[in-house]
Design an enzyme around this catalytic site. Structure first.
Site, PDB file in Angstrom:
ATOM      1  N   GLU A 168       0.802  -1.142   0.249  1.00 33.68           N
ATOM      2  CA  GLU A 168       0.085   0.269  -0.113  1.00 33.68           C
ATOM      3  C   GLU A 168       0.824   1.120   0.100  1.00 33.68           C
ATOM      4  OE1 GLU A 168      -2.944   0.056   3.187  1.00 33.68           O
ATOM      5  OE2 GLU A 168      -2.998   2.178   3.400  1.00 33.68           O
ATOM      6  N   GLU A 173      -2.632  10.950   4.162  1.00 35.14           N
ATOM      7  CA  GLU A 173      -3.699  10.682   5.165  1.00 35.14           C
ATOM      8  C   GLU A 173      -3.693  11.784   6.211  1.00 35.14           C
ATOM      9  OE1 GLU A 173      -4.462   6.371   6.106  1.00 35.14           O
ATOM     10  OE2 GLU A 173      -2.259   6.257   6.064  1.00 35.14           O
TER      11      GLU A 173
END
Length: 292
Positions: A168, A173
């Site tokens: 990933e 974020e």
């Protein structure tokens, strides 16, 4: 984002100046270069795929699909991700809007939102191996929100055929309870958050929720480097020890979403009065990598 629902992922299977970049990397020892000191120069000037979000309505179905559902997504998230619902995902005023709303459309989910997936394949180009992946966005705020701009593989070919073995890449974020702090990370079999050794870094972006910024990664066979407004602040380096530490050698696609709650996003509770919250995306651009 962080924890992934493994079963779910088994089932899922023009130069523009802003992104025209050149990166010079020195490979680690053992890559076939003399003493590990030979520099490899990469450029990211050739635009391969883009969405400028200049046509109002639902996101372009030729470029974007949806992940749909409300099972918690492996993180105990509270939202139900809808499909092709304008209240949660739409293009207006030159921006993609992803909106998290406090409403119950599905039993057990007190919020709705959207999770868009770039579509790859012949003639589509929404996924590739290596390149520069660049997104200009304004983030939502509010305690309990968890927006993300990230990447997952097209094919789950390594190890457990799921997460984290197949990797990933988190371009951006943000958790609403920690204002002004943007995160970039990579997760894989050897380094991920459950073992508390994921490769990660943060950068201060005080106006992340009130202004647009460019979030990007440059991904090469040697490294993955994250940028905010052109400033590099995180690099994950290929150790050349196998897929367990470096599964990033085949095409990945983009995901854009706003989660609500979850083990990280909801760690300080949720401000129910803060909703609706929106992530605005001005553009998404993917550039090819060229070695020189």
């Amino acid at each position: 984002m962080n924890l992934r629902n493994s079963l779910f992922f088994v089932l899922l299977g023009g130069i523009l100046a802003t992104g025209a970049c050149t990166t010079t990397l020195t490979p680690p020892k053992g890559t076939g270069t003399t003493g590990g000191s030979t520099a490899i120069k990469y450029t990211f000037k050739e635009l391969a795929w883009q969405d400028e979000f200049d046509q109002n309505g639902l996101p372009n179905p030729a470029k974007w699909g949806y992940d749909e559902g409300g099972s918690g997504w492996g993180n105990k998230e509270l939202q139900y991700y809808t499909k092709a619902r304008s209240e949660n995902a739409r293009v207006e005023n030159g921006n993609l809007v992803i909106e998290a709303r406090r409403e119950q459309l599905n039993p057990g989910n007190a919020y709705t939102s959207a999770r868009l997936v770039s579509l790859g394949g012949p003639g589509k180009g929404g996924s590739q191996a290596y390149g520069r992946f660049e997104i200009r966005a304004q983030l939502p705020g509010g305690r309990g929100t968890w927006p993300a701009i990230w990447m997952l593989p097209d094919n789950w070919q390594y190890g457990n055929k799921s997460w984290p073995d197949n990797g990933e890449i988190d371009i951006m974020e943000y958790v609403g309870y920690d204002p002004g702090v943007v995160h970039a990370s990579t997760h894989c079999n050897k380094y991920y958050f459950r073992t508390n050794n994921q490769k990660t870094a943060t950068i201060q972006v005080p106006d992340a929720t009130s202004a647009f910024h460019v979030y990007a990664v440059e991904w090469t066979p040697e490294s993955i480097t994250a940028f905010m407004d052109g400033k590099a602040y995180f690099t994950s380096t290929n150790e050349r020890t196998g897929w367990e530490a470096w599964p990033w050698d085949h095409p990945f696609h983009l995901l854009l979403n706003v989660a609500v709650g979850g083990e990280w996003g909801g760690a300080k509770g949720i401000d129910e009065t803060a909703f609706p919250q929106r992530m605005l995306v001005d553009y998404v651009r993917i550039y090819n990598m060229k070695s020189e």
